[in-house]
Design an enzyme around this catalytic site. Structure first.
Site, mmCIF file in Angstrom:
data_model
loop_
_atom_site.group_PDB
_atom_site.id
_atom_site.type_symbol
_atom_site.label_atom_id
_atom_site.label_comp_id
_atom_site.label_asym_id
_atom_site.label_seq_id
_atom_site.Cartn_x
_atom_site.Cartn_y
_atom_site.Cartn_z
ATOM 1 N N ASP A 46 0.968 -1.586 -0.350
ATOM 2 C CA ASP A 46 0.017 -0.195 -0.132
ATOM 3 C C ASP A 46 0.524 1.498 -0.109
ATOM 4 O O ASP A 46 1.950 1.432 1.003
ATOM 5 C CB ASP A 46 -1.123 -0.051 1.523
ATOM 6 C CG ASP A 46 -2.011 0.965 1.522
ATOM 7 O OD1 ASP A 46 -3.274 1.317 0.705
ATOM 8 O OD2 ASP A 46 -1.532 2.353 1.640
ATOM 9 N N TYR A 51 2.430 9.472 -0.334
ATOM 10 C CA TYR A 51 3.824 9.149 0.304
ATOM 11 C C TYR A 51 5.063 9.696 0.131
ATOM 12 O O TYR A 51 6.526 9.494 0.804
ATOM 13 C CB TYR A 51 3.663 8.171 0.473
ATOM 14 C CG TYR A 51 2.606 7.474 1.132
ATOM 15 C CD1 TYR A 51 1.191 8.526 1.743
ATOM 16 C CD2 TYR A 51 2.628 5.741 1.209
ATOM 17 C CE1 TYR A 51 0.524 8.116 2.594
ATOM 18 C CE2 TYR A 51 0.887 5.085 2.287
ATOM 19 C CZ TYR A 51 0.252 6.671 2.512
ATOM 20 O OH TYR A 51 -0.825 6.214 3.593
ATOM 21 N N LYS A 76 -3.064 6.218 -4.106
ATOM 22 C CA LYS A 76 -4.402 7.000 -3.630
ATOM 23 C C LYS A 76 -3.946 8.075 -4.337
ATOM 24 O O LYS A 76 -2.683 8.670 -4.115
ATOM 25 C CB LYS A 76 -4.028 7.114 -2.148
ATOM 26 C CG LYS A 76 -3.862 5.652 -1.644
ATOM 27 C CD LYS A 76 -4.362 6.026 0.273
ATOM 28 C CE LYS A 76 -4.127 5.029 0.534
ATOM 29 N NZ LYS A 76 -2.143 4.769 0.374
ATOM 30 N N HIS A 109 -7.780 9.578 -1.692
ATOM 31 C CA HIS A 109 -7.425 9.676 -0.616
ATOM 32 C C HIS A 109 -8.270 9.797 0.806
ATOM 33 O O HIS A 109 -8.068 9.454 2.006
ATOM 34 C CB HIS A 109 -5.313 10.115 -0.420
ATOM 35 C CG HIS A 109 -4.319 9.992 0.482
ATOM 36 N ND1 HIS A 109 -3.584 9.663 0.710
ATOM 37 C CD2 HIS A 109 -5.209 9.143 1.654
ATOM 38 C CE1 HIS A 109 -2.802 9.382 1.413
ATOM 39 N NE2 HIS A 109 -4.482 8.936 2.263
ATOM 40 N N LYS A 231 2.943 -1.709 8.699
ATOM 41 C CA LYS A 231 3.860 -0.971 8.991
ATOM 42 C C LYS A 231 5.282 -1.275 9.650
ATOM 43 O O LYS A 231 5.527 -0.516 10.434
ATOM 44 C CB LYS A 231 4.406 0.570 8.195
ATOM 45 C CG LYS A 231 5.732 1.129 7.550
ATOM 46 C CD LYS A 231 5.696 2.564 8.573
ATOM 47 C CE LYS A 231 5.847 3.362 9.450
ATOM 48 N NZ LYS A 231 5.655 4.442 10.267
ATOM 49 N N SER A 232 6.400 -0.962 9.306
ATOM 50 C CA SER A 232 7.962 -1.259 9.650
ATOM 51 C C SER A 232 8.420 -1.639 8.929
ATOM 52 O O SER A 232 8.806 -1.835 7.214
ATOM 53 C CB SER A 232 7.816 -2.649 10.194
ATOM 54 O OG SER A 232 9.149 -2.382 11.388
ATOM 55 N N VAL A 233 9.954 -0.639 9.499
ATOM 56 C CA VAL A 233 11.145 -0.871 8.399
ATOM 57 C C VAL A 233 12.731 -1.743 9.357
ATOM 58 O O VAL A 233 13.038 -1.631 8.795
ATOM 59 C CB VAL A 233 12.552 1.042 7.500
ATOM 60 C CG1 VAL A 233 10.435 1.942 7.582
ATOM 61 C CG2 VAL A 233 11.783 1.166 9.401
ATOM 62 N N ARG A 237 10.905 -7.450 12.259
ATOM 63 C CA ARG A 237 8.993 -6.712 13.143
ATOM 64 C C ARG A 237 7.972 -6.707 11.816
ATOM 65 O O ARG A 237 6.935 -7.025 12.085
ATOM 66 C CB ARG A 237 8.308 -5.059 12.880
ATOM 67 C CG ARG A 237 7.425 -4.793 13.585
ATOM 68 C CD ARG A 237 7.435 -5.713 14.847
ATOM 69 N NE ARG A 237 8.370 -4.967 16.339
ATOM 70 C CZ ARG A 237 7.747 -4.016 16.867
ATOM 71 N NH1 ARG A 237 7.241 -2.738 16.744
ATOM 72 N NH2 ARG A 237 8.937 -4.030 17.601
#
Length: 275
Positions: A46, A51, A76, A109, A231-233, A237
């Site tokens: 997504d 973004y 979006k 959006h 979400k994670s970088v 995780r």
């Protein structure tokens, strides 16, 4: 690798119920983070024009070696492109940035109810859908009054409504409206920007099932039937958020977590945001 169930949208398109979100991931980190998600097993990504990382999402999908047909990609529409022609041009920009041949889902959006007519924007979305370049179109952050107004003139019913949902904001009324009109609910901010992770009710369930509070919260979303994309970088995780399909919550667990609702948003109020 766990098998992620699909949700069938109202036009027959199938979307993986668990995805990977890229909100607030800087462009320079997006390719690596998205590749890690794809390597972990995610097949739903997504992103959004706002973004600023569509290009890097596209790079990751291309570099993954996966068939394009096996990865579901959402973007979006930018808030500044609600006019009909602007929306069409903005979509062209998304297609150029992603460079993936087609888009699986494209969303308005925000409704921006005080700044224009989103029904005109929706006409552009319908044109995009008819072109075949987006396999499905939908909305994000729309409340029932916005949806009712949209449906009065819509020729295509939105496939999805992506809204803020978490145990402190269960969104029962919006979800019920979506179910009544065959509009799938997608949950953004699924752990309330981390605010629910220390909740004693969720912690007690997590201890009982031997999982993290994040996993329990995400499992709650899945069992409610919503589509969710944490979400994670951090790769650890990212992998933890994917390990949701070898345990289940009881009806009692689900009810206790749902009872935590306090109608508390972490994000903007769609009824008043016109940015």
């Amino acid at each position: 690798m766990s098998a992620v169930p699909d949700v069938t949208l109202n036009n027959g398109v199938r979307i993986p119920q668990l995805g990977f979100g890229t909100f607030q991931i800087p462009p320079e980190q997006t390719r690596e983070a998205t590749l890690a998600a794809l390597e972990t097993g995610y097949r739903h990504i997504d992103t959004a024009q706002m973004y600023g990382n569509e290009k890097e999402v596209g790079q990751a999908v291309r570099d993954s070696g996966l068939d394009r047909a096996d990865v579901f990609v959402t973007s979006k529409l930018d808030n500044g492109a609600h006019a009909y022609d602007d929306a069409l041009r903005a979509f062209d920009g998304t297609m150029d940035a992603l460079d993936l041949g087609h888009l699986d889902l494209f969303l308005i959006h925000w409704p921006l109810p005080g700044r224009g007519d989103f029904t005109e924007t929706w006409k552009a979305m319908e044109e995009i859908y008819r072109s075949g370049r987006a396999k499905a179109v939908g909305v994000s952050n729309f409340q029932p009054p916005h949806l009712r107004r949209l449906l009065e003139s819509a020729q295509v019913v939105p496939a999805v409504n992506q809204i803020e949902v978490h145990p402190y904001l269960t969104q029962d009324a919006v979800r019920a409206f979506g179910a009544e009109h065959e509009i799938a609910t997608e949950a953004w901010s699924p752990i309330a920007q981390g605010k629910v992770l220390g909740d004693p009710v969720i912690a007690a369930v997590a201890e009982r099932v031997g999982r993290s509070t994040a996993q329990v919260t995400l499992r709650w979303h899945l069992q409610r039937g919503d589509i969710v994309f944490p979400k994670s970088v951090t790769r650890e995780r990212v992998e933890e958020n994917f390990a949701l399909f070898d345990f289940a919550l009881t009806e009692g667990d689900m009810a206790e977590i749902s009872a935590l609702n306090r109608d508390e948003r972490t994000g903007l109020d769609p009824d008043h945001f016109n940015g």
